[in-house]
Design a protein around this motif. Structure first.
Motif, short mmCIF file in Angstrom:
data_model
loop_
_atom_site.label_atom_id
_atom_site.label_comp_id
_atom_site.label_asym_id
_atom_site.label_seq_id
_atom_site.Cartn_x
_atom_site.Cartn_y
_atom_site.Cartn_z
N GLN A 115 5.86 -4.48 0.98
CA GLN A 115 5.05 -5.02 2.06
C GLN A 115 3.57 -4.65 1.96
O GLN A 115 2.76 -5.13 2.76
N ARG A 116 3.20 -3.86 1.01
CA ARG A 116 1.80 -3.49 0.84
C ARG A 116 0.96 -4.70 0.46
O ARG A 116 1.39 -5.56 -0.32
N SER A 117 -0.27 -4.77 0.97
CA SER A 117 -1.19 -5.84 0.59
C SER A 117 -1.74 -5.56 -0.81
O SER A 117 -1.70 -4.42 -1.29
N PRO A 118 -2.26 -6.59 -1.50
CA PRO A 118 -2.85 -6.35 -2.83
C PRO A 118 -3.95 -5.30 -2.81
O PRO A 118 -4.04 -4.49 -3.74
N ALA A 119 -4.77 -5.29 -1.77
CA ALA A 119 -5.84 -4.29 -1.69
C ALA A 119 -5.26 -2.89 -1.55
O ALA A 119 -5.74 -1.93 -2.17
N GLU A 120 -4.21 -2.74 -0.74
CA GLU A 120 -3.56 -1.44 -0.57
C GLU A 120 -2.90 -0.98 -1.87
O GLU A 120 -2.98 0.20 -2.23
N VAL A 121 -2.27 -1.92 -2.57
CA VAL A 121 -1.62 -1.57 -3.84
C VAL A 121 -2.65 -1.07 -4.85
O VAL A 121 -2.42 -0.09 -5.57
N ARG A 122 -3.81 -1.72 -4.89
CA ARG A 122 -4.84 -1.31 -5.85
C ARG A 122 -5.32 0.10 -5.54
O ARG A 122 -5.48 0.94 -6.44
N GLU A 123 -5.56 0.40 -4.27
CA GLU A 123 -6.02 1.74 -3.92
C GLU A 123 -4.90 2.78 -4.09
O GLU A 123 -5.17 3.94 -4.42
N ALA A 124 -3.65 2.37 -3.87
CA ALA A 124 -2.54 3.28 -4.11
C ALA A 124 -2.38 3.56 -5.61
O ALA A 124 -2.00 4.67 -6.00
N THR A 125 -2.65 2.57 -6.44
CA THR A 125 -2.63 2.78 -7.90
C THR A 125 -3.71 3.77 -8.30
O THR A 125 -3.49 4.66 -9.15
N ARG A 126 -4.89 3.64 -7.70
CA ARG A 126 -5.96 4.61 -7.96
C ARG A 126 -5.49 6.03 -7.56
O ARG A 126 -5.71 6.99 -8.29
N HIS A 127 -4.84 6.10 -6.41
CA HIS A 127 -4.31 7.39 -5.95
C HIS A 127 -3.32 7.97 -6.97
O HIS A 127 -3.37 9.18 -7.27
#
Length: 323
Positions: free
Chosen positions: A111-123
């Motif tokens: 359910q994560r948005s693409p923007a959230e997924v990108r920042e979570a990948t950075r994390h």
């Protein structure tokens, strides 16, 4: 990258362990996470499990009587903004310095948005910097049936080790954290309409007043308006101090959120800036960026050759859960 690219060697760092658990279905999830947690408890290690709320009940049930020895957190609350997850993980590990700590963190779910997924990948990439050569084990589950193939591919790039089907292998796709972070600095989509205001030193109070006036009709309640104004105040203050003496603030509405973006000519010299709670007497940098991450529902960071962009999202309506 196919399963055939996995090898059986162990990661190079003998202290830090950061495997990704690739799973399909609830049983495989409970088997993989449950085994990891039980191994830590049997070794006398403190254990934190931060996963989305729907997984917490089944995990507690699978762990049975031993669940009482585990710290649990809802990742949808703790990690609503992926930029604040790392600080919570580090604080848990820092409280237990006499031996190995064991953590489960699931920062990406379908359910994560693409923007959230990108920042979570950075994390996920930054975890490898933050815990380098520390006696910490961090397991990160990935739902291969529900997540896009690119997300699973990125898991191979951000985790030195993979767990799948009960087998543990080293990922030859593992990539240096700095490179992953650079790859996350994709072009941000531009809004069709926004309001803008340039600022320099001596104008920050006027900037906060300008923003607060425009937020009055945004739908944000008073508390969330205050938080966004405070976050923007920290960002603009950083622009004056470290970003060339000024910058530009842009504000617009997007879906169910208000977005404030600060652009300047600065650089992000420390990839971990803002990812650890600064002490009251600490000279450590990143205090303002840490506060921004704590206040906002999502923070998108872009560190390019032409400067730094902080895009801060605040949800309208019922307050999003915060850590």
């Amino acid at each position: 990258m196919s399963e055939g690219t996995l090898r059986s060697e162990e990661p190079a760092d003998p202290e830090f362990d950061h495997p990704a658990l690739l799973y399909q279905g609830l049983d495989a999830y409970l088997d993989g996470v449950g085994s990891f947690v039980r191994a830590g408890l049997e070794a006398g290690e403190p254990v934190l499990v931060a996963v989305p709320r729907p997984r917490l009940g089944p995990l507690r049930e699978r762990l049975g009587d031993t669940a009482g020895a585990v710290d649990f957190a809802d990742m949808a609350e703790l990690g609503r903004n992926p930029g604040r997850i790392l600080a919570a993980l580090r604080e848990f590990a820092d409280r237990h310095t006499t031996g190995r700590s064991r953590l489960v963190g699931e920062p990406i779910w379908p359910q994560r948005s693409p923007a959230e997924v990108r920042e979570a990948t950075r994390h996920e990439a930054l975890i490898n910097l933050a815990f380098r050569r520390r006696p910490v084990s961090i397991l990160c589950p990935y739902d291969t049936a529900g997540l896009a193939p690119r997300v699973v591919e990125d898991a191979r790039r951000t985790h030195p080790t993979m767990l799948q089907g009960g087998k543990r292998c080293t990922s030859v796709g593992y990539t240096a954290p700095a490179q992953v972070c650079a790859d996350c600095d994709t072009a941000l989509p531009q809004p069709q309409r926004f309001q803008r205001l340039g600022f320099t030193a001596g104008e920050l109070a006027a900037v906060r007043g300008w923003l607060d006036h425009r937020l009055a009709a945004s739908g944000l309640d008073r508390g969330r308006r205050r938080d966004l104004v405070l976050a923007v105040g920290e960002a603009t203050g950083n622009s004056v101090a470290h970003g060339g003496g000024g910058g530009e603030l842009r504000v617009w509405s997007e879906g169910g959120a208000v977005v404030a973006e600060v652009r300047d000519s600065g650089r992000l010299g420390d990839l971990l800036a803002g990812r650890r709670r600064p002490g009251l007497a600490s000279a450590e940098g990143g205090r303002g960026l840490w506060m921004i991450h704590q206040l906002c529902d999502l923070v998108e960071v872009r560190a390019g050759h032409d400067g730094l962009v902080l895009r801060m999202h605040m949800d309208i309506g019922p307050a999003a859960a915060r850590s």
